[in-house]
Design a protein around this motif. Structure first.
Motif, PDB file in Angstrom:
ATOM      1  N   GLU A   1       0.834  -1.202   0.000  1.00 57.23           N
ATOM      2  CA  GLU A   1       0.000   0.000   0.000  1.00 57.23           C
ATOM      3  C   GLU A   1       0.868   1.252   0.000  1.00 57.23           C
ATOM      4  O   GLU A   1       1.825   1.363   0.769  1.00 57.23           O
ATOM      5  CB  GLU A   1      -0.912  -0.006   1.219  1.00 57.23           C
ATOM      6  N   THR A   2       0.502   2.210  -0.862  1.00 58.98           N
ATOM      7  CA  THR A   2       1.262   3.448  -0.996  1.00 58.98           C
ATOM      8  C   THR A   2       0.351   4.660  -0.865  1.00 58.98           C
ATOM      9  O   THR A   2      -0.864   4.559  -0.993  1.00 58.98           O
ATOM     10  CB  THR A   2       1.969   3.496  -2.362  1.00 58.98           C
ATOM     11  N   HIS A   3       0.989   5.815  -0.633  1.00 54.26           N
ATOM     12  CA  HIS A   3       0.241   7.062  -0.470  1.00 54.26           C
ATOM     13  C   HIS A   3       0.872   8.240  -1.198  1.00 54.26           C
ATOM     14  O   HIS A   3       0.310   9.340  -1.194  1.00 54.26           O
ATOM     15  CB  HIS A   3       0.106   7.414   1.022  1.00 54.26           C
ATOM     16  N   ASP A   4       2.056   8.027  -1.801  1.00 63.01           N
ATOM     17  CA  ASP A   4       2.700   9.104  -2.547  1.00 63.01           C
ATOM     18  C   ASP A   4       3.681   8.501  -3.548  1.00 63.01           C
ATOM     19  O   ASP A   4       3.877   7.278  -3.601  1.00 63.01           O
ATOM     20  CB  ASP A   4       3.393  10.102  -1.620  1.00 63.01           C
ATOM     21  N   GLU A   5       4.296   9.360  -4.375  1.00 58.21           N
ATOM     22  CA  GLU A   5       5.190   8.894  -5.429  1.00 58.21           C
ATOM     23  C   GLU A   5       6.387   8.144  -4.869  1.00 58.21           C
ATOM     24  O   GLU A   5       6.824   7.136  -5.436  1.00 58.21           O
ATOM     25  CB  GLU A   5       5.666  10.086  -6.266  1.00 58.21           C
ATOM     26  N   ASP A   6       6.947   8.631  -3.776  1.00 60.38           N
ATOM     27  CA  ASP A   6       8.104   7.967  -3.188  1.00 60.38           C
ATOM     28  C   ASP A   6       7.761   6.552  -2.749  1.00 60.38           C
ATOM     29  O   ASP A   6       8.540   5.618  -2.964  1.00 60.38           O
ATOM     30  CB  ASP A   6       8.622   8.774  -1.989  1.00 60.38           C
ATOM     31  N   GLU A   7       6.590   6.369  -2.164  1.00 57.02           N
ATOM     32  CA  GLU A   7       6.195   5.030  -1.715  1.00 57.02           C
ATOM     33  C   GLU A   7       5.924   4.106  -2.894  1.00 57.02           C
ATOM     34  O   GLU A   7       6.205   2.904  -2.818  1.00 57.02           O
ATOM     35  CB  GLU A   7       4.986   5.126  -0.791  1.00 57.02           C
ATOM     36  N   VAL A   8       5.407   4.640  -3.994  1.00 56.71           N
ATOM     37  CA  VAL A   8       5.242   3.823  -5.203  1.00 56.71           C
ATOM     38  C   VAL A   8       6.593   3.334  -5.686  1.00 56.71           C
ATOM     39  O   VAL A   8       6.774   2.152  -6.023  1.00 56.71           O
ATOM     40  CB  VAL A   8       4.520   4.613  -6.310  1.00 56.71           C
ATOM     41  N   LEU A   9       7.590   4.214  -5.705  1.00 59.68           N
ATOM     42  CA  LEU A   9       8.932   3.826  -6.125  1.00 59.68           C
ATOM     43  C   LEU A   9       9.518   2.777  -5.186  1.00 59.68           C
ATOM     44  O   LEU A   9      10.201   1.839  -5.627  1.00 59.68           O
ATOM     45  CB  LEU A   9       9.843   5.050  -6.186  1.00 59.68           C
ATOM     46  N   ARG A  10       9.262   2.926  -3.908  1.00 55.82           N
ATOM     47  CA  ARG A  10       9.745   1.947  -2.933  1.00 55.82           C
ATOM     48  C   ARG A  10       9.096   0.589  -3.159  1.00 55.82           C
ATOM     49  O   ARG A  10       9.750  -0.465  -3.045  1.00 55.82           O
ATOM     50  CB  ARG A  10       9.479   2.433  -1.507  1.00 55.82           C
ATOM     51  N   ALA A  11       7.799   0.586  -3.471  1.00 50.12           N
ATOM     52  CA  ALA A  11       7.093  -0.665  -3.745  1.00 50.12           C
ATOM     53  C   ALA A  11       7.660  -1.341  -4.993  1.00 50.12           C
ATOM     54  O   ALA A  11       7.868  -2.565  -5.027  1.00 50.12           O
ATOM     55  CB  ALA A  11       5.605  -0.392  -3.915  1.00 50.12           C
ATOM     56  N   LEU A  12       7.922  -0.549  -6.014  1.00 49.38           N
ATOM     57  CA  LEU A  12       8.514  -1.096  -7.233  1.00 49.38           C
ATOM     58  C   LEU A  12       9.912  -1.627  -6.974  1.00 49.38           C
ATOM     59  O   LEU A  12      10.325  -2.649  -7.541  1.00 49.38           O
ATOM     60  CB  LEU A  12       8.544  -0.023  -8.323  1.00 49.38           C
ATOM     61  N   ASP A  13      10.649  -0.976  -6.092  1.00 48.36           N
ATOM     62  CA  ASP A  13      12.017  -1.384  -5.784  1.00 48.36           C
ATOM     63  C   ASP A  13      12.077  -2.776  -5.166  1.00 48.36           C
ATOM     64  O   ASP A  13      13.031  -3.514  -5.400  1.00 48.36           O
ATOM     65  CB  ASP A  13      12.659  -0.362  -4.843  1.00 48.36           C
ATOM     66  N   VAL A  14      11.065  -3.140  -4.383  1.00 46.79           N
ATOM     67  CA  VAL A  14      11.064  -4.481  -3.773  1.00 46.79           C
ATOM     68  C   VAL A  14      10.403  -5.512  -4.683  1.00 46.79           C
ATOM     69  O   VAL A  14      10.308  -6.688  -4.331  1.00 46.79           O
ATOM     70  CB  VAL A  14      10.388  -4.489  -2.386  1.00 46.79           C
ATOM     71  N   GLY A  15       9.940  -5.066  -5.854  1.00 47.60           N
ATOM     72  CA  GLY A  15       9.343  -5.998  -6.801  1.00 47.60           C
ATOM     73  C   GLY A  15       7.898  -6.343  -6.531  1.00 47.60           C
ATOM     74  O   GLY A  15       7.439  -7.435  -6.900  1.00 47.60           O
ATOM     75  N   ALA A  16       7.159  -5.431  -5.909  1.00 42.05           N
ATOM     76  CA  ALA A  16       5.761  -5.706  -5.579  1.00 42.05           C
ATOM     77  C   ALA A  16       4.943  -5.982  -6.840  1.00 42.05           C
ATOM     78  O   ALA A  16       4.917  -5.144  -7.746  1.00 42.05           O
ATOM     79  CB  ALA A  16       5.157  -4.528  -4.827  1.00 42.05           C
ATOM     80  N   PRO A  17       4.254  -7.125  -6.916  1.00 43.58           N
ATOM     81  CA  PRO A  17       3.435  -7.431  -8.086  1.00 43.58           C
ATOM     82  C   PRO A  17       2.056  -6.776  -8.026  1.00 43.58           C
ATOM     83  O   PRO A  17       1.358  -6.684  -9.030  1.00 43.58           O
ATOM     84  CB  PRO A  17       3.317  -8.949  -8.043  1.00 43.58           C
ATOM     85  N   ILE A  18       1.671  -6.351  -6.825  1.00 50.62           N
ATOM     86  CA  ILE A  18       0.388  -5.682  -6.620  1.00 50.62           C
ATOM     87  C   ILE A  18       0.650  -4.432  -5.783  1.00 50.62           C
ATOM     88  O   ILE A  18       1.201  -4.520  -4.684  1.00 50.62           O
ATOM     89  CB  ILE A  18      -0.623  -6.579  -5.891  1.00 50.62           C
TER      90      ILE A  18
END
Length: 256
Positions: free
Chosen positions: A164-181
């Motif tokens: 779960e994300t709430h801003d652009e930085d958190e989206v990038l962090r989610a992508l960095d760990v390879g989140a599929p959802i």
């Protein structure tokens, strides 16, 4: 508010650990049936998909619904076309429990999300032992190292993480760990204010190969349509379902 919720969840997990040590949970997690394929269930389709939530109350709205039989509600959701069921297991502010998750697991054969404030390995093993297929990881509640560690463990146990994300930085962090959802929650977990347009602003930064989930700020079918138009593959809905006719409202949302 978020820090209070996290510390409460951590304290409650510590209490449960006194009765059930991690070694027992590890054995229980190994003995349950393998997790269902949540990615397959939630992957993009012609129509929007819904994760329907078992939710009794919330810090922002207080009491929402009694839900004496979460298994019955989950069966209603599944029968009406939900692609997955979210079960709130946080006790203090949301009135949920792992017993709710176990009851739902016994009643449906679609993926189940453990929605809680997950900050340690013990809680991930609890999720798998109770039959969860998905685990919510809130980026705002975890530093990057912890997010990576917990994301890895969720995968090792055969489950799928919804980050779960709430801003652009958190989206990038989610992508960095390879989140599929990746979920975008319209509710600020610090102030609990809603921003229905947040998903639209962040969705462009989430690749099409990742399942995009819009969370919160859904009251009617028009809200689901708003998210769908902004690129949502899945919409997670709780309050709007438990405060009305769950099957009828779910069918309205799925018609978008």
């Amino acid at each position: 508010m978020l820090s209070d919720l996290v510390e409460g969840a951590r304290a409650d997990a510590a209490t449960r650990r006194e009765n059930t040590p991690l070694s027992d949970l590890e054995r229980a997690a190994a003995d349950v049936a393998p997790a269902l394929d949540a990615l397959e269930a939630l992957r993009p389709a012609e129509k929007v998909k819904i994760i329907a939530e078992v939710k009794r109350k919330s810090p922002s709205r207080g009491h929402l619904a009694d839900i004496p039989d979460p298994a019955e509600l989950a069966s209603t959701y599944a029968g009406a076309g939900a692609s997955a069921i979210s079960v709130l297991t946080e006790e203090r502010r949301f009135g949920g429990s792992l017993d709710d998750l176990r009851a739902v697991r016994s009643a449906v054969d679609i993926p189940i999300l453990r929605k809680d404030f997950i900050v340690e390995e013990y809680q991930v093993f609890e999720a798998r032992a109770a039959g969860a297929d998905l685990v919510l990881l809130i980026a705002a509640a975890l530093d990057q190292r912890r997010l990576h560690e917990l994301h890895e463990l969720v995968g090792e146990l055969g489950m799928t993480a919804l980050v779960e994300t709430h801003d652009e930085d958190e989206v990038l962090r989610a992508l960095d760990v390879g989140a599929p959802i990746i979920g975008v929650n319209a509710r600020d977990l610090g102030t609990f204010e809603l921003d229905p347009d947040l998903f639209g602003r962040l969705a462009g930064g989430i690749p099409g190969s990742v399942v995009r989930v819009a969370e919160s700020a859904v009251k009617q079918a028009a809200d689901v349509a708003h998210y769908r138009a902004a690129g949502a593959d899945v919409v997670l809905v709780g309050e709007a379902l438990v405060t009305g006719d769950p099957a009828a409202r779910l069918e309205e949302f799925l018609a978008v």
